[in-house]
Design an enzyme around this catalytic site. Structure first.
Site, mmCIF file in Angstrom:
data_model
loop_
_atom_site.group_PDB
_atom_site.id
_atom_site.type_symbol
_atom_site.label_atom_id
_atom_site.label_comp_id
_atom_site.label_asym_id
_atom_site.label_seq_id
_atom_site.Cartn_x
_atom_site.Cartn_y
_atom_site.Cartn_z
ATOM 1 N N CYS A 92 -7.184 -2.024 -5.612
ATOM 2 C CA CYS A 92 -6.023 -1.961 -5.082
ATOM 3 C C CYS A 92 -5.098 -3.237 -5.283
ATOM 4 O O CYS A 92 -4.489 -3.801 -5.551
ATOM 5 C CB CYS A 92 -5.682 -0.936 -3.744
ATOM 6 S SG CYS A 92 -5.546 0.894 -4.177
ATOM 7 N N HIS A 102 0.576 4.514 -2.465
ATOM 8 C CA HIS A 102 0.307 6.017 -1.462
ATOM 9 C C HIS A 102 1.348 6.648 -0.434
ATOM 10 O O HIS A 102 0.987 6.987 0.373
ATOM 11 C CB HIS A 102 -1.313 5.441 -0.449
ATOM 12 C CG HIS A 102 -2.035 4.913 -1.739
ATOM 13 N ND1 HIS A 102 -2.860 5.706 -2.670
ATOM 14 C CD2 HIS A 102 -2.533 3.310 -2.136
ATOM 15 C CE1 HIS A 102 -3.235 4.966 -3.491
ATOM 16 N NE2 HIS A 102 -3.218 3.678 -3.014
ATOM 17 N N ARG A 149 -12.459 -0.034 -2.177
ATOM 18 C CA ARG A 149 -11.355 0.088 -2.687
ATOM 19 C C ARG A 149 -9.846 -0.566 -2.429
ATOM 20 O O ARG A 149 -8.855 -0.877 -2.876
ATOM 21 C CB ARG A 149 -10.849 2.023 -1.889
ATOM 22 C CG ARG A 149 -10.046 2.417 -2.599
ATOM 23 C CD ARG A 149 -10.789 3.037 -4.197
ATOM 24 N NE ARG A 149 -8.970 2.969 -5.308
ATOM 25 C CZ ARG A 149 -8.887 2.662 -5.891
ATOM 26 N NH1 ARG A 149 -9.065 0.984 -5.921
ATOM 27 N NH2 ARG A 149 -7.904 2.542 -6.867
ATOM 28 N N CYS A 208 0.757 -1.465 -0.030
ATOM 29 C CA CYS A 208 0.163 -0.242 0.008
ATOM 30 C C CYS A 208 0.663 1.157 -0.072
ATOM 31 O O CYS A 208 0.709 2.306 -0.623
ATOM 32 C CB CYS A 208 -0.681 0.059 1.402
ATOM 33 S SG CYS A 208 -1.956 -1.766 1.798
#
Lengths: 168, 103, 283
Positions: free
Chosen positions: C244, C201, C240, C197
């Site tokens: 992802c 991000h 979401r 992640c």
């Protein structure tokens, strides 16, 4: 064919939206304050009036010929606002406006869409020719705004880049 | 399917600004569903706004108008409390309408 | 276009790999983590104030921000908000309602979720709490990703608009373990693309991935549930997560799994103090 009216109270989302300086000046985004659907109205929209043939054309010339019987000349008095790069091709905000008088119709065309004509409006006397809406663009394309004023056609255009979204 | 229309109209310096959001799939007929079948075209063809019984805008839409269409325009005159109504008809003959008042 | 992707894939993951393992080895200190997490972004993007992170990618692209502002004139989640409110206020067949399951009748409480439940020793997201409420009243669970659940979440979240996110990690071994598991999930690489992640991000936040700006992890949870133009409808944070995971070619977890509960717990805790701004709209 059920018709449900939407009744909304004051939106809870009237607030200032703060953006970092990286995106330019802070903006005020105000949600619509009151949305009231209070009664069901007569349906005046007339399916028979739909210019179906104009919407089935695949070129600008053919669509405009059928819709208006002519071709436009470019005019700086036709203003349009569309993004350089669409954040999503399915929802592209496009605004057309003009200072011209006696405007009777406004149309939006997406040249490289499967069908060229996207939307057309009849503008009665007293209505401002400025219209904002959201269009689907199938791929990178020129978007053309056409204004009919005093029986003549004028246009402006802008290329809008549609990229593949990267995020799943 | 319930048809919803949200409409918001307000006046300022002699102009009434109308904003509407219309719930509609606006299927173009070019998109496939998960099973790979084409979703047949289903879109609003004609939308009309009236102010106190007089037509203030007629829109003709093709499948290139976005899902749940938004439209904003303005007209001269109109005062607080006046009725504003909107109605639409789509390519399948479905229709809906709503009436509201200028803020 | 291809160049950007290549650059992204070739980015220096080694740095973050070592950082993740170093963090996992140290004692759990959520408060210190949160300070460091927020501090990292504030230092890296000095022009973006803390509260603005709730607007995600729009801090990094003027063009996208302009389109978003136009879309927010009449936000596409308005229908969901409308529907969610009426569903929330509709009584169950037994005469009770959603309000009866929550403190303060469910109004203005979204900022406190996800919440650790000491009874079960598990993290409860607001969506899972809504489903618990349904089950307690003889109704079936709703899908956690989209549809009516997203509508109800949109309404409940809207009643917390602007309230500072206030997720609590109590001094309870199970709560701390859940927090740690969420943190590890966030920094662990997975899938064929071997992305975590954090790869997108944290490291690449604010950069372009093809046509989109990668939103910073800071502020990310604040705008959910949201209407994504790509989806053409509403989705929750879990939706979401699944997207992802699929994007990096890994197998998504189950929507109500411990993995996603814990991830939401960690990620939302990192956003403590930021204003709730959901429902939102994104490309």
């Amino acid at each position: 064919m059920t018709k449900t009216l939407s009744m909304m109270e004051r939106s809870p989302r009237r607030r200032e939206v703060l953006l970092g300086a990286a995106a330019g000046a802070a903006a005020l985004v105000v949600a619509p304050a009151v949305l009231t659907g209070t009664a069901q109205a007569a349906v005046t929209a007339d399916a028979a009036a739909y210019p179906a043939k104009a919407f089935a054309q695949t070129t600008e010339a053919a669509a405009l010929k059928i819709m208006y019987g002519g071709a436009p000349t470019h005019s700086a008095a036709v203003k349009m606002n569309a993004p350089d790069i669409a954040e999503n091709g399915a929802v592209v905000p496009v605004t057309v406006d003009t200072s011209m008088a006696n405007v009777t119709s406004v149309a939006l065309l997406a040249i490289d869409n499967p069908f060229t004509m996207a939307a057309a409006y009849k503008i009665p006397a007293g209505t401002n020719p400025g219209i904002s809406s959201r269009l689907k663009l199938a791929k990178t394309t020129k978007v053309v705004s056409v204004v009919q004023s005093g029986g003549k056609l004028y246009s402006a255009s802008k290329p809008v880049k549609v990229t593949l979204g990267g995020c799943g | 399917m319930a048809h919803q229309i949200l409409i918001h109209a307000s006046t300022a310096s002699g102009m009434t600004t109308v904003e509407a959001l219309v719930k509609h799939p606006m299927d173009s007929g070019f998109v496939k569903d998960k099973a790979g079948k084409i979703i047949p075209p289903h879109y609003i063809e004609v939308i009309e706004f009236t102010h106190a019984g007089k037509v203030v805008l007629t829109g003709f839409w093709g499948p290139a108008v976005s899902k749940n269409p938004f439209i904003k325009f303005s007209f001269k005159g109109g005062k607080s409390g006046d009725p504003i109504s909107v109605s639409w008809v789509d390519n399948k003959g479905e229709k809906a309408s709503v009436s509201s008042n200028i803020m | 276009m291809r160049l950007i992707i290549m650059a992204l894939m070739g980015a220096s993951f080694a740095l973050f790999g070592s950082l993740a393992s170093a963090r996992a080895a140290t004692p759990i200190n959520p408060q210190a983590d949160m300070k460091a997490f927020q501090g990292y972004f504030l230092k890296r993007f000095p022009k973006v104030p803390l509260a603005a992170y709730v607007n995600g990618p729009y801090n990094f692209s003027k063009s996208e921000a302009d389109q978003w502002k136009q879309i927010m004139e009449f936000p596409p989640y308005q229908f969901a908000l409308d529907t969610g409110k009426s569903v929330f206020n509709t009584k169950f067949p037994n005469g009770k309602d959603y309000a009866s399951c929550f403190p303060n009748g469910g109004v203005g409480i979204a900022q406190n979720y996800p919440m650790f439940d000491p009874k079960t020793g598990r993290v409860v997201t607001l969506g899972i709490a809504i489903n618990r409420c349904r089950v307690a009243n003889g109704l079936k669970k709703l899908k956690l990703t989209t549809g009516p659940m997203a509508d109800i979440l949109a309404y409940m979240t809207s009643t917390s608009d602007g309230k500072p996110i206030n997720v609590v990690v109590p001094n309870n071994p199970k709560a701390l373990a859940a927090y740690r598991a969420g943190k590890e999930y966030f920094y662990s690489r997975r899938g064929q693309l071997n992305f975590s992640c954090a790869s997108c991000h944290v490291q690449e936040a604010g950069m372009h991935l093809r046509g989109n700006v990668l939103a910073p992890a800071l502020g990310m949870t604040a705008a959910f549930p949201l209407y994504r133009s790509k989806w053409g409808n509403m989705g929750t944070l879990v939706r979401r997560f699944i997207g992802c995971n699929k994007k990096v070619h890994s197998v998504p977890a189950k929507p109500d799994s411990a993995a996603y509960r814990d991830l939401a717990y960690f990620l939302t805790y990192m956003n403590n103090g930021l204003p709730v701004s959901g429902p939102g709209a994104r490309p």
